[in-house]
Motif scaffolding. Sequence first.
Motif, PDB file in Angstrom:
ATOM      1  N   TYR A 295       0.822  -1.211   0.000  1.00 13.41           N
ATOM      2  CA  TYR A 295       0.000   0.000   0.000  1.00 13.41           C
ATOM      3  C   TYR A 295       0.859   1.266   0.000  1.00 13.41           C
ATOM      4  N   HIS A 296       1.933   1.266   0.776  1.00 13.34           N
ATOM      5  CA  HIS A 296       2.800   2.437   0.852  1.00 13.34           C
ATOM      6  C   HIS A 296       3.382   2.785  -0.513  1.00 13.34           C
ATOM      7  N   LYS A 297       3.910   1.800  -1.212  1.00  9.36           N
ATOM      8  CA  LYS A 297       4.512   2.067  -2.520  1.00  9.36           C
ATOM      9  C   LYS A 297       3.450   2.483  -3.548  1.00  9.36           C
ATOM     10  N   GLN A 298       2.273   1.866  -3.492  1.00 10.93           N
ATOM     11  CA  GLN A 298       1.195   2.277  -4.390  1.00 10.93           C
ATOM     12  C   GLN A 298       0.847   3.754  -4.176  1.00 10.93           C
ATOM     13  N   MET A 299       0.683   4.138  -2.930  1.00 15.61           N
ATOM     14  CA  MET A 299       0.301   5.519  -2.615  1.00 15.61           C
ATOM     15  C   MET A 299       1.371   6.512  -3.033  1.00 15.61           C
ATOM     16  N   GLU A 300       2.623   6.158  -2.797  1.00 12.20           N
ATOM     17  CA  GLU A 300       3.716   7.069  -3.159  1.00 12.20           C
ATOM     18  C   GLU A 300       3.820   7.227  -4.679  1.00 12.20           C
ATOM     19  N   ALA A 301       3.690   6.129  -5.411  1.00 10.51           N
ATOM     20  CA  ALA A 301       3.746   6.203  -6.876  1.00 10.51           C
ATOM     21  C   ALA A 301       2.588   7.022  -7.422  1.00 10.51           C
ATOM     22  N   PHE A 306       0.339  11.841 -10.022  1.00 13.46           N
ATOM     23  CA  PHE A 306      -0.591  12.970 -10.019  1.00 13.46           C
ATOM     24  C   PHE A 306       0.138  14.312 -10.043  1.00 13.46           C
ATOM     25  N   ALA A 307       1.273  14.394  -9.353  1.00 17.37           N
ATOM     26  CA  ALA A 307       2.043  15.636  -9.371  1.00 17.37           C
ATOM     27  C   ALA A 307       2.384  16.027 -10.803  1.00 17.37           C
ATOM     28  N   ASP A 308       2.775  15.031 -11.605  1.00 17.84           N
ATOM     29  CA  ASP A 308       3.062  15.286 -13.014  1.00 17.84           C
ATOM     30  C   ASP A 308       1.782  15.523 -13.811  1.00 17.84           C
ATOM     31  N   GLY A 309       0.766  14.683 -13.565  1.00 17.46           N
ATOM     32  CA  GLY A 309      -0.462  14.799 -14.340  1.00 17.46           C
ATOM     33  C   GLY A 309      -1.153  16.131 -14.175  1.00 17.46           C
ATOM     34  N   LEU A 310      -1.273  16.576 -12.950  1.00 15.37           N
ATOM     35  CA  LEU A 310      -1.973  17.837 -12.702  1.00 15.37           C
ATOM     36  C   LEU A 310      -1.169  19.033 -13.200  1.00 15.37           C
ATOM     37  N   LYS A 311       0.114  18.866 -13.345  1.00 16.08           N
ATOM     38  CA  LYS A 311       0.948  19.957 -13.869  1.00 16.08           C
ATOM     39  C   LYS A 311       0.935  20.009 -15.389  1.00 16.08           C
ATOM     40  N   HIS A 312       0.848  18.840 -16.034  1.00 14.88           N
ATOM     41  CA  HIS A 312       1.074  18.802 -17.479  1.00 14.88           C
ATOM     42  C   HIS A 312      -0.139  18.491 -18.339  1.00 14.88           C
ATOM     43  N   GLU A 333      12.086   5.363 -13.851  1.00 17.17           N
ATOM     44  CA  GLU A 333      13.144   5.005 -12.911  1.00 17.17           C
ATOM     45  C   GLU A 333      13.529   6.194 -12.035  1.00 17.17           C
ATOM     46  N   GLU A 334      13.578   7.362 -12.652  1.00 17.33           N
ATOM     47  CA  GLU A 334      13.903   8.584 -11.910  1.00 17.33           C
ATOM     48  C   GLU A 334      12.864   8.862 -10.822  1.00 17.33           C
ATOM     49  N   ARG A 335      11.584   8.748 -11.183  1.00 17.63           N
ATOM     50  CA  ARG A 335      10.509   9.020 -10.216  1.00 17.63           C
ATOM     51  C   ARG A 335      10.431   7.908  -9.158  1.00 17.63           C
ATOM     52  N   ARG A 336      10.672   6.672  -9.583  1.00 15.75           N
ATOM     53  CA  ARG A 336      10.662   5.547  -8.641  1.00 15.75           C
ATOM     54  C   ARG A 336      11.708   5.733  -7.550  1.00 15.75           C
TER      55      ARG A 336
END
Length: 537
Positions: A295-301, A306-312, A333-336
């Motif tokens: 759950y933690h990794k799902q939420m963080e990803a 969303f940070a990228d989606g809502l910006k772009h 890989e960079e975002r991961r």
Amino acid sequence: MVQFDARYHPYNSKRNTVYSRNGMVATSQPLAAQAGLDILKKGGNAVDAAIATAAALTVVEPTSNGIGGDAFALVWIKDEIYGLNASGGAPASISVDKVKEKGHEEMPTFGMTPVTVPGAPSAWAALSERFGKLEFSELMEPAVRYASEGYPLTPILGHNWERAVTKFKEIFKDKEFNHWFETFAPDGRAPKIGEMWKSEGHAKTLKEIGETKAESFYRGNIADQIDAFFQENGGFLSKEDLAAYEPTWVDPIKVNYRGYDVWEIPPNGQGLVALMALNMLKGFEFTEKESVDTYHKQMEAMKLAFADGLKHITEEKEMNVRVNDLLSEQYAEERRGLIGEEAIMPEAGEPKSSGTVYLSTADGEGNMVSFIQSNYMGFGSGIVVPGTGIAMQNRGHTFSLDENDVNVLKPGKQTYHTIIPGFLSKGDQPVGPFGVMGGFMQPQGHAQVVMNMVDFQLNPQAALDAPRWQWVKDKQVKVDPSFPEHLAQALQRKGHQIIREVDHGDFGRGQIICRDPETGVLAGGTEMRTDGSIAAW
């Protein structure tokens, strides 16, 4: 086909996976599902069934969609996948300055101003023209019948209707909203669960759409009625906007997740968010679903996506970055690499609630459709064109009035769109359509159900029944009533701000159909969080 145990039900649901061979329709309202099945039995294909189901949903679930909404579709037919974007743009006469002149510092939620060109009727006609087998007018008949003869309200439908009427009585004071109440609260109240409701306006409009293949809606009598009402009440939408509109066939986008291709519609839709999250998550190994680490990794990803989606994300030609760059392995890989042991604070906007309908269809020939349709927030803008039953969407509410925002309002522009159909395939074989409706929950629901099936081999019904979570903003994450308490507490200790909800309403409503490539047998799951139903034969 995804491997699963059809008898394994780890969650609090008594539904079984539904099996059939000749055809299947899964959606959020039983009468609409039956409408699609009737079309299959008449010799229609999965596309015909999807159109009939979608039209029926505007009548039998008006709390979530309408004739005046938008639609998107993914169609698997003859071993190829096709995408249709039927979202309309802002009126040609609107602008940031004109909206601000009306006294708004941000796009309003209700009224004439946030109404964009409706695309749903054009989607029905375009799908029928390209892939349908039956006459288009025949596909409208179930919806016309339910509108003219009436139908009894189902439980979740009745609950949402009552909630909307209570809210709208408090906020809808101007005369432009009178026709909403005449249509949806004709006795001064919402119809009750089990009570009959009908709308001759809906019936008349849907019949005319059927007879003219939606031409009347965009370039005829219905367009004139819409235009007259908007001009009378100072709205921006005009018959010229309607006449200029056509839906767009698009190339679906995808990522490969552990050997399965996950397909979405490209921007202006937010399916890109789900794909970015899955692209990050495939770099981890998950051995247990109900674990803190999963759950933690799902939420963080999802937060990073969303940070990228809502910006772009906006209309694709207006984006400052390329979709392929956001979906590249290097960027994933960079975002991961930003995902650690503690919850992080992303830069992103605040998701808001909404109303949408989703449906999946499949026929005995292997054709399958993933279709989604919405007025955005429940009943939409509160604007109903007199005598027509057409509830207009408030999709323009997602536009920004900040000139520096990529999603800034412009004449004719398509806004960031929340509704997204999904599709899963493996190699050259379709696995099937899936979707989870509900505003900014949708890409989060897509990622969760894909992982449920692919990583944890859950059957379609269990994949939908599983506990859900929704990232809201910053480190805030809502969890649904079935979410395990010990995991919620452990996530809280990792820095997530966990909000436990007592209602399932914020966590989306999904449908899944999977097809066995060897036998053609269909396996379907439907949402326990709504009046979901599967019609099959």
